[in-house]
Design an enzyme around this catalytic site. Structure first.
Site, PDB file in Angstrom:
ATOM      1  N   GLY A   1     -10.767   3.534   3.078  1.00  0.00           N
ATOM      2  CA  GLY A   1     -11.781   3.309   2.041  1.00  0.00           C
ATOM      3  C   GLY A   1     -11.407   2.158   1.140  1.00  0.00           C
ATOM      4  O   GLY A   1     -10.349   1.533   1.301  1.00  0.00           O
TER       5      GLY A   1
ATOM      6  N   VAL B   1       0.739  -8.795   5.366  1.00  0.00           N
ATOM      7  CA  VAL B   1       0.033  -8.502   6.606  1.00  0.00           C
ATOM      8  C   VAL B   1      -1.460  -8.891   6.490  1.00  0.00           C
ATOM      9  O   VAL B   1      -2.103  -8.622   5.474  1.00  0.00           O
ATOM     10  CB  VAL B   1       0.206  -7.018   7.003  1.00  0.00           C
ATOM     11  CG1 VAL B   1      -0.486  -6.087   6.029  1.00  0.00           C
ATOM     12  CG2 VAL B   1      -0.328  -6.756   8.390  1.00  0.00           C
TER      13      VAL B   1
ATOM     14  N   SER C   1      -8.387  -9.310  -1.516  1.00  0.00           N
ATOM     15  CA  SER C   1      -8.226  -9.063  -0.078  1.00  0.00           C
ATOM     16  C   SER C   1      -7.463 -10.198   0.594  1.00  0.00           C
ATOM     17  O   SER C   1      -7.837 -11.375   0.497  1.00  0.00           O
ATOM     18  CB  SER C   1      -9.594  -8.921   0.596  1.00  0.00           C
ATOM     19  OG  SER C   1      -9.449  -9.089   1.994  1.00  0.00           O
TER      20      SER C   1
ATOM     21  N   HIS D   1      12.255  -0.448   6.050  1.00  0.00           N
ATOM     22  CA  HIS D   1      13.131  -0.744   7.210  1.00  0.00           C
ATOM     23  C   HIS D   1      14.206  -1.782   6.909  1.00  0.00           C
ATOM     24  O   HIS D   1      15.120  -1.959   7.703  1.00  0.00           O
ATOM     25  CB  HIS D   1      12.276  -1.175   8.422  1.00  0.00           C
ATOM     26  CG  HIS D   1      11.643  -2.523   8.283  1.00  0.00           C
ATOM     27  ND1 HIS D   1      11.371  -3.327   9.361  1.00  0.00           N
ATOM     28  CD2 HIS D   1      11.208  -3.213   7.187  1.00  0.00           C
ATOM     29  CE1 HIS D   1      10.795  -4.450   8.940  1.00  0.00           C
ATOM     30  NE2 HIS D   1      10.688  -4.394   7.633  1.00  0.00           N
TER      31      HIS D   1
ATOM     32  N   LYS E   1     -13.612  -4.060   9.420  1.00  0.00           N
ATOM     33  CA  LYS E   1     -13.912  -4.691   8.117  1.00  0.00           C
ATOM     34  C   LYS E   1     -12.926  -5.824   7.824  1.00  0.00           C
ATOM     35  O   LYS E   1     -13.275  -6.790   7.145  1.00  0.00           O
ATOM     36  CB  LYS E   1     -13.959  -3.637   7.002  1.00  0.00           C
ATOM     37  CG  LYS E   1     -12.642  -2.942   6.658  1.00  0.00           C
ATOM     38  CD  LYS E   1     -11.869  -3.635   5.578  1.00  0.00           C
ATOM     39  CE  LYS E   1     -10.471  -3.075   5.436  1.00  0.00           C
ATOM     40  NZ  LYS E   1      -9.640  -3.825   4.498  1.00  0.00           N
TER      41      LYS E   1
ATOM     42  N   TRP F   1       0.822  -1.210   0.000  1.00  0.00           N
ATOM     43  CA  TRP F   1       0.000   0.000   0.000  1.00  0.00           C
ATOM     44  C   TRP F   1       0.867   1.277   0.000  1.00  0.00           C
ATOM     45  O   TRP F   1       0.616   2.211  -0.743  1.00  0.00           O
ATOM     46  CB  TRP F   1      -0.961  -0.046   1.187  1.00  0.00           C
ATOM     47  CG  TRP F   1      -2.078   0.972   1.206  1.00  0.00           C
ATOM     48  CD1 TRP F   1      -2.636   1.489   2.339  1.00  0.00           C
ATOM     49  CD2 TRP F   1      -2.806   1.562   0.105  1.00  0.00           C
ATOM     50  NE1 TRP F   1      -3.656   2.353   2.001  1.00  0.00           N
ATOM     51  CE2 TRP F   1      -3.775   2.419   0.648  1.00  0.00           C
ATOM     52  CE3 TRP F   1      -2.718   1.465  -1.283  1.00  0.00           C
ATOM     53  CZ2 TRP F   1      -4.657   3.176  -0.146  1.00  0.00           C
ATOM     54  CZ3 TRP F   1      -3.584   2.221  -2.075  1.00  0.00           C
ATOM     55  CH2 TRP F   1      -4.529   3.058  -1.513  1.00  0.00           C
TER      56      TRP F   1
HETATM   57  N1  LIG Z   1      -2.534  -3.410   0.457  1.00  0.00           N
HETATM   58  C1  LIG Z   1      -3.680  -2.748   0.386  1.00  0.00           C
HETATM   59  O1  LIG Z   1      -4.398  -2.862  -0.619  1.00  0.00           O
HETATM   60  C2  LIG Z   1      -4.104  -1.832   1.497  1.00  0.00           C
HETATM   61  C3  LIG Z   1      -3.502  -1.860   2.743  1.00  0.00           C
HETATM   62  N2  LIG Z   1      -3.941  -1.033   3.738  1.00  0.00           N
HETATM   63  C4  LIG Z   1      -3.319  -1.027   5.059  1.00  0.00           C
HETATM   64  O2  LIG Z   1      -1.992  -0.517   4.944  1.00  0.00           O
HETATM   65  C5  LIG Z   1      -1.157  -1.076   5.980  1.00  0.00           C
HETATM   66  C6  LIG Z   1       0.077  -1.648   5.333  1.00  0.00           C
HETATM   67  O3  LIG Z   1      -0.344  -2.711   4.510  1.00  0.00           O
HETATM   68  P1  LIG Z   1       0.441  -3.246   3.233  1.00  0.00           P
HETATM   69  O4  LIG Z   1       1.415  -2.263   2.724  1.00  0.00           O
HETATM   70  O5  LIG Z   1      -0.579  -3.727   2.297  1.00  0.00           O
HETATM   71  O6  LIG Z   1       1.189  -4.492   3.896  1.00  0.00           O
HETATM   72  P2  LIG Z   1       2.305  -5.444   3.252  1.00  0.00           P
HETATM   73  O7  LIG Z   1       2.198  -6.737   3.960  1.00  0.00           O
HETATM   74  O8  LIG Z   1       2.213  -5.402   1.782  1.00  0.00           O
HETATM   75  O9  LIG Z   1       3.666  -4.732   3.680  1.00  0.00           O
HETATM   76  C7  LIG Z   1       3.960  -4.419   5.015  1.00  0.00           C
HETATM   77  C8  LIG Z   1       5.218  -3.586   5.021  1.00  0.00           C
HETATM   78  O10 LIG Z   1       5.483  -3.119   6.342  1.00  0.00           O
HETATM   79  C9  LIG Z   1       6.839  -3.454   6.640  1.00  0.00           C
HETATM   80  N3  LIG Z   1       7.025  -3.596   8.071  1.00  0.00           N
HETATM   81  C10 LIG Z   1       6.647  -4.618   8.880  1.00  0.00           C
HETATM   82  N4  LIG Z   1       7.035  -4.363  10.145  1.00  0.00           N
HETATM   83  C11 LIG Z   1       7.682  -3.176  10.113  1.00  0.00           C
HETATM   84  C12 LIG Z   1       8.349  -2.401  11.099  1.00  0.00           C
HETATM   85  N5  LIG Z   1       8.382  -2.787  12.381  1.00  0.00           N
HETATM   86  N6  LIG Z   1       8.929  -1.231  10.717  1.00  0.00           N
HETATM   87  C13 LIG Z   1       8.881  -0.835   9.433  1.00  0.00           C
HETATM   88  N7  LIG Z   1       8.289  -1.527   8.443  1.00  0.00           N
HETATM   89  C14 LIG Z   1       7.682  -2.683   8.802  1.00  0.00           C
HETATM   90  C15 LIG Z   1       7.082  -4.751   5.880  1.00  0.00           C
HETATM   91  O11 LIG Z   1       8.474  -4.999   5.767  1.00  0.00           O
HETATM   92  P3  LIG Z   1       9.053  -6.467   5.414  1.00  0.00           P
HETATM   93  O12 LIG Z   1       8.885  -6.634   3.934  1.00  0.00           O
HETATM   94  O13 LIG Z   1      10.478  -6.392   5.834  1.00  0.00           O
HETATM   95  O14 LIG Z   1       8.247  -7.461   6.193  1.00  0.00           O
HETATM   96  C16 LIG Z   1       6.439  -4.386   4.558  1.00  0.00           C
HETATM   97  O15 LIG Z   1       7.276  -3.559   3.796  1.00  0.00           O
HETATM   98  C17 LIG Z   1      -2.031  -2.102   6.698  1.00  0.00           C
HETATM   99  O16 LIG Z   1      -2.543  -1.527   7.862  1.00  0.00           O
HETATM  100  C18 LIG Z   1      -3.157  -2.395   5.705  1.00  0.00           C
HETATM  101  O17 LIG Z   1      -4.352  -2.792   6.337  1.00  0.00           O
HETATM  102  C19 LIG Z   1      -4.937  -0.148   3.507  1.00  0.00           C
HETATM  103  C20 LIG Z   1      -5.540  -0.054   2.277  1.00  0.00           C
HETATM  104  C21 LIG Z   1      -5.163  -0.886   1.179  1.00  0.00           C
HETATM  105  O1  LIG Z   2      -7.878  -2.498   3.031  1.00  0.00           O
HETATM  106  C1  LIG Z   2      -7.789  -2.992   1.928  1.00  0.00           C
HETATM  107  C2  LIG Z   2      -8.494  -2.461   0.753  1.00  0.00           C
HETATM  108  O2  LIG Z   2      -9.208  -1.299   1.037  1.00  0.00           O
HETATM  109  C3  LIG Z   2      -6.931  -4.182   1.728  1.00  0.00           C
HETATM  110  O3  LIG Z   2      -7.513  -5.274   2.342  1.00  0.00           O
HETATM  111  P1  LIG Z   2      -6.648  -6.557   2.719  1.00  0.00           P
HETATM  112  O4  LIG Z   2      -5.658  -6.108   3.764  1.00  0.00           O
HETATM  113  O5  LIG Z   2      -7.630  -7.549   3.214  1.00  0.00           O
HETATM  114  O6  LIG Z   2      -5.959  -6.996   1.469  1.00  0.00           O
END
Ligand SMILES: NC(=O)C1=CN([C@@H]2O[C@H](COP(=O)(O)OP(=O)(O)OC[C@H]3O[C@@H](n4cnc5c(N)ncnc54)[C@H](OP(=O)(O)O)[C@@H]3O)[C@@H](O)[C@H]2O)C=CC1
Ligand SMILES: O=C(CO)COP(=O)(O)O
Length: 329
Positions: free
Chosen positions: A134, A277, A252, A34, A189, A14
């Site tokens: 959203g 995650v 998702s 990181h 959600k 994201w």
């Molecule tokens: N993906 C999506 O479509 C959406 C995601 N979100 C929300 O965004 C947030 C991030 O999700 P997303 O990017 O998808 O997750 P991902 O699993 O794709 O990536 C997580 C990232 O966070 C890093 N990370 C984990 N622990 C730490 C730490 N302690 N310090 C710094 N970085 C860390 C991971 O690093 P490493 O690779 O080293 O593990 C990785 O780069 C979540 O809360 C999610 O619910 C919201 C809307 C849409």
């Molecule tokens: O929040 C999200 C889309 O809005 C992403 O959902 P997931 O973390 O379940 O992939």
């Protein structure tokens, strides 16, 4: 266009998608990760092969492992790490920015607090905060597909400046001041998406899924109202919009995790197979903690949490929900 320097803290799917969007519309983006090896790979490939393969970085997107430099150089700071890492990230910030925006959905696992409360404790209650939430799958945003999100803030000037950064072409941004409602929607959600995945994994039909979404929305609203949210938020993009998206589409991760559990895959194996995650797995217990604290009935979330604690099987979740005494809608 007035080019700004933007630091995105967190190089998962994201954070990377939003970084690509902001760079494509002309801003200079520092994408902090990181893991120095991951940052080196992103720098070499000019892409994020780990989380968003096949999408090239625009010229103005620079990966960086230097946290302090990202903050120093940024006009705007946007946090994009999972909720379990959010507190650690805000505690690492040495130079106070003009405000903090975040993409994270969830509740702090240590304190059971909303992320906005953590930010208020560190930077003060009137410190400008903005939450972007959203229905927004990362890959679709990175591909510039039409998307609409909610932007919640306690500070209208800061909110408008964040909207100006994000609201372009195929990304529409709607404003609200309901920080509590938007955060409650974003946390719950994910838990409900796990539930819908379980139901589909067990082979139950469309009726069951629609019931879970509708009664889940009622749970979400009950807890949100008890915490001070506004009812209309639950019918908006961060509420029903994201709930429907995450409960019904296999992009998702929460839903896919639930599908695996419904097919009798163990919790650990399912999490490993997803490899990213799964916020709902961690947030289910936080949601139930808040529900208990505020005397709010949340049977669906409680059953999903019991399953995630290893106390009941996927089939028992459904049996327990179906055998509840009849009640008024
Ligand atoms: N993906 C999506 O479509 C959406 C995601 N979100 C929300 O965004 C947030 C991030 O999700 P997303 O990017 O998808 O997750 P991902 O699993 O794709 O990536 C997580 C990232 O966070 C890093 N990370 C984990 N622990 C730490 C730490 N302690 N310090 C710094 N970085 C860390 C991971 O690093 P490493 O690779 O080293 O593990 C990785 O780069 C979540 O809360 C999610 O619910 C919201 C809307 C849409
Ligand atoms: O929040 C999200 C889309 O809005 C992403 O959902 P997931 O973390 O379940 O992939």
């Amino acid at each position: 266009m007035n080019q700004k320097n933007i630091a995105i803290l967190g190089a998962g799917s994201w954070g990377t998608a939003v970084a690509i969007h902001l760079a494509k519309v002309g801003h200079r983006v520092l994408l902090w990760g990181h893991d120095p090896q991951h940052v080196a790979l992103m720098t070499e490939k000019k892409a994020n092969p780990r989380y968003l393969p096949d999408i090239d970085f625009p010229e103005t997107l620079e990966p960086s492992a230097d946290f302090d430099r990202c903050i120093e150089e940024a006009h705007y700071v946007i946090i994009a790490v999972p909720s379990h890492a959010f507190a650690e990230i805000i505690n690492k910030i040495k130079k106070t920015p003009q405000g903090l925006a975040w993409l994270t959905k969830g509740i702090d696992p240590q304190s059971h607090q909303l992320l906005s409360d953590l930010v208020s404790q560190t930077f003060g209650s009137t410190f400008p905060k903005a939450i972007i939430s959203g229905p927004s799958f990362a890959k679709e945003v990175a591909h510039f597909l039409p998307t609409a999100v909610t932007l919640a803030s306690n500070d209208s000037e800061y909110q408008k400046s964040i909207r100006e950064l994000l609201h372009h072409d195929n990304l529409r941004v709607y404003l609200t001041d309901d920080l509590i409602g938007v955060q409650i929607c974003g946390a719950i959600k994910n838990v409900l998406a796990i539930g819908c995945g379980i139901s589909d994994g067990l082979g139950y039909g469309a009726n069951a899924k629609a019931a879970l979404i509708t009664r889940g929305l009622a749970e979400m609203e009950r807890l949100g109202l008890a915490l001070g949210a506004r009812a209309e938020t639950f019918l908006g993009l961060a509420g029903v919009g994201d709930l429907v998206l995450t409960c019904t589409d296999d992009q998702s991760r929460n839903r896919r995790f639930g599908l695996l559990l419904g097919q009798n895959i163990s919790i650990n194996d399912a999490e490993q197979q997803i490899g990213q995650v799964v916020e709902g797995k961690y947030n289910a217990s936080q949601v139930c903690f808040l529900a208990k604290q505020h005397h709010v009935e949340m049977p669906i979330c409680e059953q999903i949490n019991a399953l995630l604690q290893g106390k009941i099987s996927p089939k028992q979740v459904v049996q327990n929900l179906m055998s509840r005494p009849p009640k008024e809608e």
